[in-house]
Design a protein around this motif. Structure first.
Motif, PDB file in Angstrom:
ATOM      1  N   TYR A  83       0.811  -1.218   0.000  1.00 29.18           N
ATOM      2  CA  TYR A  83       0.000   0.000   0.000  1.00 29.18           C
ATOM      3  C   TYR A  83       0.844   1.269   0.000  1.00 29.18           C
ATOM      4  O   TYR A  83       1.907   1.332   0.615  1.00 29.18           O
ATOM      5  N   ASN A 124      -2.284   3.976  -3.531  1.00 28.56           N
ATOM      6  CA  ASN A 124      -2.854   2.634  -3.629  1.00 28.56           C
ATOM      7  C   ASN A 124      -3.261   2.187  -2.229  1.00 28.56           C
ATOM      8  O   ASN A 124      -2.526   1.471  -1.552  1.00 28.56           O
ATOM      9  N   PRO A 156      -6.040   0.503   0.744  1.00 25.21           N
ATOM     10  CA  PRO A 156      -6.965  -0.638   0.837  1.00 25.21           C
ATOM     11  C   PRO A 156      -8.383  -0.228   0.431  1.00 25.21           C
ATOM     12  O   PRO A 156      -8.720   0.955   0.410  1.00 25.21           O
ATOM     13  N   LYS A 157      -9.219  -1.207   0.131  1.00 21.97           N
ATOM     14  CA  LYS A 157     -10.599  -0.935  -0.287  1.00 21.97           C
ATOM     15  C   LYS A 157     -11.463  -0.416   0.861  1.00 21.97           C
ATOM     16  O   LYS A 157     -12.371   0.372   0.652  1.00 21.97           O
ATOM     17  N   SER A 158     -11.196  -0.886   2.052  1.00 19.17           N
ATOM     18  CA  SER A 158     -11.982  -0.488   3.225  1.00 19.17           C
ATOM     19  C   SER A 158     -11.819   1.001   3.497  1.00 19.17           C
ATOM     20  O   SER A 158     -10.696   1.508   3.606  1.00 19.17           O
ATOM     21  N   LYS A 159     -12.930   1.714   3.645  1.00 18.74           N
ATOM     22  CA  LYS A 159     -12.895   3.158   3.926  1.00 18.74           C
ATOM     23  C   LYS A 159     -12.189   3.442   5.253  1.00 18.74           C
ATOM     24  O   LYS A 159     -11.428   4.400   5.362  1.00 18.74           O
ATOM     25  N   ARG A 176      -9.852   1.618   6.726  1.00 20.84           N
ATOM     26  CA  ARG A 176      -8.405   1.420   6.571  1.00 20.84           C
ATOM     27  C   ARG A 176      -7.793   2.512   5.701  1.00 20.84           C
ATOM     28  O   ARG A 176      -6.649   2.903   5.916  1.00 20.84           O
ATOM     29  N   GLN A 177      -8.538   2.996   4.720  1.00 20.72           N
ATOM     30  CA  GLN A 177      -8.023   4.091   3.899  1.00 20.72           C
ATOM     31  C   GLN A 177      -7.670   5.287   4.768  1.00 20.72           C
ATOM     32  O   GLN A 177      -6.587   5.870   4.641  1.00 20.72           O
ATOM     33  N   ARG A 226      -6.498 -13.448   4.398  1.00 14.99           N
ATOM     34  CA  ARG A 226      -7.814 -13.435   3.749  1.00 14.99           C
ATOM     35  C   ARG A 226      -7.998 -14.568   2.749  1.00 14.99           C
ATOM     36  O   ARG A 226      -9.101 -14.822   2.293  1.00 14.99           O
TER      37      ARG A 226
END
Length: 201
Positions: A111, A115, A117-120, A122-123, A171
């Protein structure tokens, strides 16, 4: 029968009157034969010493305290409390278990601010953490290349070098296999020192 029954969190800071009741309750689980030992999670050094003293004095050391689990990684190593946990665990004779040894994936090297992560959630967290972690991530990358390992494997192996039992998340099967690649070898003292220094900055 469980190997270990574990208290997930200390209530000392927000419901201190409940703390002793929780200790009594987890001891009853052991005393009723439902587990082989007890453990704690998210306890700092002070609370770990307190429950250990309770077990010695109130339970006459008959209830074994096997593990203390905390968030422990290169990202948390700069915190004095994290470093203190190693010696306190030695003092009370329990194993230190490190959860989130990859700091929610931040230490994988996958990351960047471009770039995320998809999770808001975690972003947002990574936007806050990544700028201050660049020196550490650069050091981690150098060590990983030197050892021909992934950054994840080096970060997990570093936790093991500190005497902890890391429990990284995965995951999928590929991530689980990569995590297993952290075993069967050891970082040398110079690499550990370089990572320690980068972690403490």
């Amino acid at each position: 029968k469980l190997a270990v029954a574990q208290l997930h969190w200390s209530t000392a800071k927000y419901q201190p009157f409940q703390e002793r009741a929780l200790w009594e309750g987890i001891c009853q689980v052991y005393e009723q034969g439902m587990c082989d030992a007890i453990g704690v999670s998210n306890y700092g050094p002070v609370q770990l010493q307190k429950i250990s003293k309770f077990l010695q004095e109130e339970k006459e050391n008959e209830v074994p305290l096997a593990i203390a689990q905390i968030q422990y990684s290169l990202m948390t190593y700069g915190q004095e409390q994290t470093q203190d946990m190693n010696s306190v665990c030695d003092d009370v004779n329990c194993r230190l278990v490190s959860y989130s040894p990859l700091c929610l994936g931040l230490l994988t090297g996958k990351y960047t601010l471009d770039n995320l992560p998809k999770s808001k959630a975690r972003q947002q967290l990574f936007r806050e953490l990544l700028p201050g972690a660049q020196d550490l991530l650069s050091t981690l990358e150098v060590v990983a290349k030197e050892y021909n390992r992934s950054q994840s494997q080096v970060a997990i192996n570093w936790c093991m070098s500190k005497g902890t039992v890391p429990i990284p998340g995965a995951r999928n099967a590929a991530q689980a296999k990569e995590n297993l690649g952290a075993t069967g070898w050891s970082l040398k003292s110079d690499a550990i020192l370089a990572l320690d220094m980068a972690a403490k900055q």
